[in-house]
Design a protein around this motif. Structure first.
Motif, PDB file in Angstrom:
ATOM      1  N   PHE A  77       0.889  -1.312   0.084  1.00 28.11           N
ATOM      2  CA  PHE A  77       0.074  -0.122  -0.027  1.00 28.11           C
ATOM      3  C   PHE A  77       0.875   1.249   0.075  1.00 28.11           C
ATOM      4  O   PHE A  77       0.549   2.094  -0.607  1.00 28.11           O
ATOM      5  N   GLU A  78       1.825   1.281   0.878  1.00 26.54           N
ATOM      6  CA  GLU A  78       2.759   2.763   0.770  1.00 26.54           C
ATOM      7  C   GLU A  78       3.162   2.954  -0.438  1.00 26.54           C
ATOM      8  O   GLU A  78       3.123   3.940  -1.100  1.00 26.54           O
ATOM      9  N   LYS A  79       3.861   1.643  -1.153  1.00 22.13           N
ATOM     10  CA  LYS A  79       4.467   2.203  -2.461  1.00 22.13           C
ATOM     11  C   LYS A  79       3.032   2.546  -3.621  1.00 22.13           C
ATOM     12  O   LYS A  79       3.416   3.346  -4.310  1.00 22.13           O
ATOM     13  N   LEU A  80       2.141   1.914  -3.361  1.00 20.88           N
ATOM     14  CA  LEU A  80       1.196   2.324  -4.381  1.00 20.88           C
ATOM     15  C   LEU A  80       0.621   3.721  -4.169  1.00 20.88           C
ATOM     16  O   LEU A  80       0.373   4.569  -5.010  1.00 20.88           O
ATOM     17  N   ALA A  81       0.257   4.024  -2.843  1.00 25.11           N
ATOM     18  CA  ALA A  81      -0.163   5.072  -2.439  1.00 25.11           C
ATOM     19  C   ALA A  81       0.456   6.355  -2.818  1.00 25.11           C
ATOM     20  O   ALA A  81       0.285   7.616  -3.014  1.00 25.11           O
ATOM     21  N   LEU A  82       1.981   6.195  -2.445  1.00 21.49           N
ATOM     22  CA  LEU A  82       2.772   7.007  -2.867  1.00 21.49           C
ATOM     23  C   LEU A  82       2.914   7.494  -4.581  1.00 21.49           C
ATOM     24  O   LEU A  82       2.793   8.472  -4.786  1.00 21.49           O
ATOM     25  N   GLN A  83       2.709   6.410  -5.483  1.00 24.28           N
ATOM     26  CA  GLN A  83       2.645   6.521  -6.802  1.00 24.28           C
ATOM     27  C   GLN A  83       1.112   7.314  -7.123  1.00 24.28           C
ATOM     28  O   GLN A  83       1.234   8.118  -7.845  1.00 24.28           O
ATOM     29  N   TYR A  84       0.140   7.075  -6.404  1.00 21.95           N
ATOM     30  CA  TYR A  84      -1.100   7.414  -6.692  1.00 21.95           C
ATOM     31  C   TYR A  84      -1.265   8.924  -6.205  1.00 21.95           C
ATOM     32  O   TYR A  84      -1.613   9.676  -7.301  1.00 21.95           O
ATOM     33  N   ALA A  85      -0.457   9.376  -5.324  1.00 27.05           N
ATOM     34  CA  ALA A  85      -0.520  10.830  -5.079  1.00 27.05           C
ATOM     35  C   ALA A  85       0.276  11.501  -6.181  1.00 27.05           C
ATOM     36  O   ALA A  85      -0.076  12.721  -6.352  1.00 27.05           O
ATOM     37  N   HIS A  86       1.281  11.112  -6.300  1.00 25.81           N
ATOM     38  CA  HIS A  86       2.163  11.518  -7.442  1.00 25.81           C
ATOM     39  C   HIS A  86       1.567  11.890  -8.616  1.00 25.81           C
ATOM     40  O   HIS A  86       1.704  12.884  -9.233  1.00 25.81           O
ATOM     41  N   ASP A  87       0.970  10.756  -8.799  1.00 29.56           N
ATOM     42  CA  ASP A  87      -0.025  11.000 -10.304  1.00 29.56           C
ATOM     43  C   ASP A  87      -1.180  11.945 -10.100  1.00 29.56           C
ATOM     44  O   ASP A  87      -1.157  12.933 -11.050  1.00 29.56           O
ATOM     45  N   VAL A  88      -1.667  12.324  -9.045  1.00 32.99           N
ATOM     46  CA  VAL A  88      -2.739  13.183  -8.860  1.00 32.99           C
ATOM     47  C   VAL A  88      -2.031  14.616  -8.668  1.00 32.99           C
ATOM     48  O   VAL A  88      -2.461  15.747  -9.373  1.00 32.99           O
ATOM     49  N   TRP A  89      -0.731  15.001  -8.042  1.00 32.30           N
ATOM     50  CA  TRP A  89       0.010  15.953  -7.971  1.00 32.30           C
ATOM     51  C   TRP A  89       0.277  16.663  -9.405  1.00 32.30           C
ATOM     52  O   TRP A  89       0.587  17.737  -9.206  1.00 32.30           O
ATOM     53  N   GLN A  90       0.070  15.885 -10.348  1.00 35.70           N
ATOM     54  CA  GLN A  90       0.581  16.440 -11.886  1.00 35.70           C
ATOM     55  C   GLN A  90      -0.456  17.379 -12.114  1.00 35.70           C
ATOM     56  O   GLN A  90      -0.261  18.212 -12.853  1.00 35.70           O
ATOM     57  N   GLN A  91      -1.789  17.190 -11.740  1.00 37.26           N
ATOM     58  CA  GLN A  91      -2.751  18.265 -12.258  1.00 37.26           C
ATOM     59  C   GLN A  91      -3.336  19.207 -10.747  1.00 37.26           C
ATOM     60  O   GLN A  91      -3.709  20.219 -10.918  1.00 37.26           O
TER      61      GLN A  91
END
Length: 296
Positions: A77-91
């Protein structure tokens, strides 16, 4: 505001999901679920997953993202959630995280130690023994074989006890020896706005929700995942009790009553966990403005 995660933790049935959606709408952003069971596509009723309408209102991550046949844990979850957050922060500068799995939220905020892989056979055997002998056996086994962990364990939480024994049986070492105690540095802001209710109201919500789950077809859902009953995600409230009913050890009335009692106990454990975190400011589920004021 800079890159920010607004975390909305709290006990089950307190109104976290609705709050998270309102906050996400305000910031025109997405929600990352921090719930260890809502990621599984096959189980929706017993996990109180957000409904279709809610899922369409704002984008959600880590809901229906995995199959029950896959193993998901706090490290994943830690790895996935950091990636999800990074994706959202693009916009967007802000992302909302919402859920009641304290260990997942802690892993996201502080990092988590790498744990050894566990052979599925060990996990299945431990779950079978727990089914047969109950939590008292688990507690005794951990107390005798891993006293270091037992001294600091949540001894009424079967999944934590099973996890400790898995590691012990797989590696011959106490789970405590894999813990470094190092906290990961995050390069974003974390704001925690917890949601809870007075005890009587929370208990009433839990009872109402359980009856709704039953009406929505909980029994059929549990029957559909019978082949995976030894999976960790199904060793939990709402599923274990229905397995007992299917096995013939409980009447349906007793099953529903047990789910209500065990859900209340689970909510109490969640609150105990979250109340240890001094960074959480608590709000009533109707106080959206209060949360927005706090966040900004």
């Amino acid at each position: 505001m800079g890159k920010t995660v607004i975390i909305i933790p709290g006990p089950t049935a307190a109104g976290k999901t609705a709050m998270a959606i309102r906050i996400a709408q305000h910031f025109d952003t997405a929600v990352i679920s921090a719930d260890s069971r809502q990621c599984y596509r096959e189980i929706s009723i017993g996990t109180a997953k957000p409904g279709e309408q809610e899922l369409h209102t704002v984008p959600h991550y880590f809901i229906n993202s995995h199959s029950i046949q896959e193993e998901v844990n706090a490290g994943i979850f830690e790895k996935l959630a950091l990636q999800y957050a990074h994706d959202v922060w693009q916009q967007h500068d802000v992302v909302v995280m919402c859920g009641g799995t304290g260990l997942y939220i802690k892993a996201f905020c502080e990092g988590i130690d790498d744990m050894p892989a566990i052979p599925p056979a060990i996990r299945q055997e431990l779950n079978r023994l727990y089914e047969d002998k109950g939590i008292t056996w688990l507690q005794q086994e951990v107390r005798e074989k891993d006293p270091a962990f037992y001294a600091v364990a949540e001894i009424h939480n079967p999944s934590r006890l099973i996890r400790a024994l898995e590691v012990l049986y797989a590696t011959g070492r106490s789970i405590t020896t894999f813990r470094t105690g190092k906290t990961a540095e995050r390069d974003f802001r974390i704001i925690k706005a917890g949601i809870t209710l007075p005890k009587e109201q929370l208990h009433a919500n839990i009872e109402k929700r359980v009856h709704q789950m039953v009406a929505d077809g909980l029994l059929e859902e549990v029957r559909s995942v019978l082949p995976y009953r030894s999976h960790n995600a199904l060793q939990t409230v709402g599923y274990k009790e229905v397995f007992d009913y299917i096995d013939g050890s409980l009447t349906w009335e007793q099953t529903v009553e047990q789910i209500i009692i065990h859900t209340r106990q689970y909510a109490k454990r969640q609150l105990t966990w979250f109340r240890k975190d001094p960074d959480i400011r608590w709000f009533h589920p109707s106080d959206t403005q209060g949360v927005l004021d706090y966040v900004s």
